[in-house]
Design a protein around this motif. Structure first.
Motif, PDB file in Angstrom:
ATOM      1  N   ILE A 203       0.832  -1.202   0.000  1.00  0.00           N
ATOM      2  CA  ILE A 203       0.000   0.000   0.000  1.00  0.00           C
ATOM      3  C   ILE A 203       0.871   1.258   0.000  1.00  0.00           C
ATOM      4  CG2 ILE A 203      -1.618   1.330   1.420  1.00  0.00           C
ATOM      5  CD1 ILE A 203      -2.885  -1.394   2.204  1.00  0.00           C
ATOM      6  N   LYS A 204       1.970   1.214   0.750  1.00  0.00           N
ATOM      7  CA  LYS A 204       2.890   2.352   0.738  1.00  0.00           C
ATOM      8  C   LYS A 204       3.501   2.532  -0.637  1.00  0.00           C
ATOM      9  CE  LYS A 204       7.034   4.208   2.973  1.00  0.00           C
ATOM     10  NZ  LYS A 204       8.111   3.970   3.967  1.00  0.00           N
TER      11      LYS A 204
ATOM     12  N   SER B 266       1.121   4.173  -2.959  1.00  0.00           N
ATOM     13  CA  SER B 266       0.940   5.599  -2.671  1.00  0.00           C
ATOM     14  C   SER B 266       2.027   6.453  -3.316  1.00  0.00           C
ATOM     15  CB  SER B 266       0.923   5.826  -1.155  1.00  0.00           C
ATOM     16  OG  SER B 266       2.209   5.624  -0.587  1.00  0.00           O
ATOM     17  N   GLU B 267       3.203   5.854  -3.560  1.00  0.00           N
ATOM     18  CA  GLU B 267       4.285   6.599  -4.215  1.00  0.00           C
ATOM     19  C   GLU B 267       3.921   6.991  -5.643  1.00  0.00           C
ATOM     20  OE1 GLU B 267       7.592   3.994  -3.891  1.00  0.00           O
ATOM     21  OE2 GLU B 267       7.670   4.057  -1.703  1.00  0.00           O
TER      22      GLU B 267
ATOM     23  N   ASP C  88       0.611   7.656  -6.429  1.00  0.00           N
ATOM     24  CA  ASP C  88      -0.750   8.200  -6.275  1.00  0.00           C
ATOM     25  C   ASP C  88      -1.806   7.140  -6.552  1.00  0.00           C
ATOM     26  OD1 ASP C  88       0.141  10.805  -5.633  1.00  0.00           O
ATOM     27  OD2 ASP C  88       0.492  11.211  -7.753  1.00  0.00           O
TER      28      ASP C  88
ATOM     29  N   THR D   9      -4.049   3.626  -4.860  1.00  0.00           N
ATOM     30  CA  THR D   9      -4.500   2.979  -3.636  1.00  0.00           C
ATOM     31  C   THR D   9      -4.848   1.528  -3.941  1.00  0.00           C
ATOM     32  OG1 THR D   9      -6.858   3.491  -3.939  1.00  0.00           O
ATOM     33  CG2 THR D   9      -5.498   5.147  -2.816  1.00  0.00           C
TER      34      THR D   9
ATOM     35  N   CYS E 145      -9.761  -0.957   4.274  1.00  0.00           N
ATOM     36  CA  CYS E 145      -9.818  -0.172   3.034  1.00  0.00           C
ATOM     37  C   CYS E 145     -11.247   0.013   2.520  1.00  0.00           C
ATOM     38  CB  CYS E 145      -8.978  -0.850   1.956  1.00  0.00           C
ATOM     39  SG  CYS E 145      -7.206  -0.859   2.281  1.00  0.00           S
TER      40      CYS E 145
END
Length: 381
Positions: free
Chosen positions: A160-161, A164-165, A167, A169, A202
């Protein structure tokens, strides 16, 4: 589309090409060893040499996005696979799921033309962009937490991280996951509990959607690693481009028996449709195992289920670009290979030894399809 088999002295490659388009060309390739007398290092080198020779001759000079190596003995083989792929920009997946044709190693590769893939996180992920879309393919996510549940939870946290890099999800952009679980009869439930917890956090429910997936037996080089995840995600899709497949007259919702994944997912682009069929077994619309103990009937039923899912996506076996078959009992290989060669002739296909998540399921199959379409309201792939 095109299908061909190319033979070499020690190997052969099965290739599906989605080529007759103005936009990017796509290829799925299965490479098999046919000289079983070679030691592992020579079998592996033959596969790698075949990959480069075949890919260099493909239209559009495509780049590898994802490579998965199926090994017979990860503890002794995975290190050499990593070494020989150290300069690759593709996402790399390595798993002990022995090819059942008698070889020590087989390779699935996915390639796309007109891209500049960028490797991230020491080669476990590759990202490429085409127009408004960002595609992230990830292989070999794992860790050494104490059990399958905690390992899966940490895998998701890190994934998930990573999303996020770019943009992205999990709930919006992840299209497909693969979970390889060692000692699956005892550790699968821990993986499922962690995945369910993540989906709850989520907001993924049976009223929204889940993610297409395969959960199957597989062994890592490090015996303290119980779970490995591979995944693909696409950012930049408009509402209405991603759809979910149910075939409810043949299959039930997975949430009805405590797990959560979609039976299949497809994405519409302006010029094509990508279809991801999850690991599918001999099951009916109530979730019950069909044809217990009968490998022939189970194989035919799973093919019927996959055909129903494809039909819901306005597709057929003709549109399949890649097929992976998992067998619990290696002695069923000849029977299943015969059925597959009759029903899915000339498809890039590999049959490996990997127990399914329920002992009663003798065989499971997953596949990826590409179908030519025209949706002018969406950008091309």
């Amino acid at each position: 589309m095109s299908q061909q088999t190319v033979n070499f002295p020690n190997t052969f490659a099965e290739i599906y090409g989605f080529e007759n388009v103005e936009s990017a060309k796509e290829y799925h390739m299965m490479i098999h060893v046919k000289n079983f007398m070679l030691p592992f290092e020579e079998q592996l080198q033959s596969l790698v040499d075949t990959f480069y020779e075949v890919s260099s001759g493909l239209a559009g000079r495509p780049q590898a996005v994802m490579k998965r190596y199926f090994l017979s003995d990860a503890a002794n083989q995975a290190g050499l696979v990593r070494e020989i792929n150290s300069d690759e920009r593709s996402a790399l997946s390595i798993i002990q799921q022995p090819p059942l044709d008698g070889s020590k190693v087989a390779l699935w590769a996915y390639l796309v033309s007109d891209i500049e893939p960028t490797s991230t996180q020491s080669g476990t992920s590759v990202v490429f962009k085409r127009g408004k879309y960002t595609h992230l393919w990830t292989g070999g996510l794992s860790n050494e937490e104490k059990n399958s549940q905690s390992q899966t939870a940490l895998i998701f946290k890190r994934y998930i991280k990573r999303l996020s890099e770019f943009d992205m999800t999990l709930e919006r952009d992840c299209t497909r996951t693969w979970f390889f679980v060692s000692d699956i009869d005892n550790r699968y439930s821990g993986m499922v509990r962690a995945r369910n917890d993540v989906f709850d956090s989520c907001g993924l429910t049976c009223d929204t959607h889940f993610i297409a997936s395969t959960g199957i037996g597989g062994v890592q080089q490090d015996p303290s690693i119980f779970v490995q995840m591979d995944a693909c995600a696409t950012g930049g899709l408009d509402n209405g481009q991603k759809h979910y497949l149910y075939a409810s007259d043949h299959l039930n919702r997975t949430s009805e028996y405590g797990v959560r994944f979609e039976r299949g997912t497809y994405i519409d682009y302006g010029d094509r449709r990508h279809i991801f069929i999850s690991g599918t077994a001999s099951i009916d619309h109530k979730g019950d195992i069909m044809h217990s103990g009968n490998i022939i009937n189970q194989t035919n039923r799973l093919l019927e289920n996959i055909e129903a899912l494809l039909k819901e996506a306005d597709a057929s076996f003709d549109d399949l670009a890649q097929v992976i078959v998992y067998l619990r009992d290696p002695s069923d290989f000849q029977i299943v290979r015969k059925i597959c060669s009759e029903r899915l002739p000339a498809k890039p296909l590999v049959i490996v030894h990997a127990p399914v998540c329920r002992p009663g399921w003798l065989v499971e199959m997953e596949c990826i399809g590409i179908k030519k379409t025209e949706y002018p309201e969406y950008d091309s792939f």
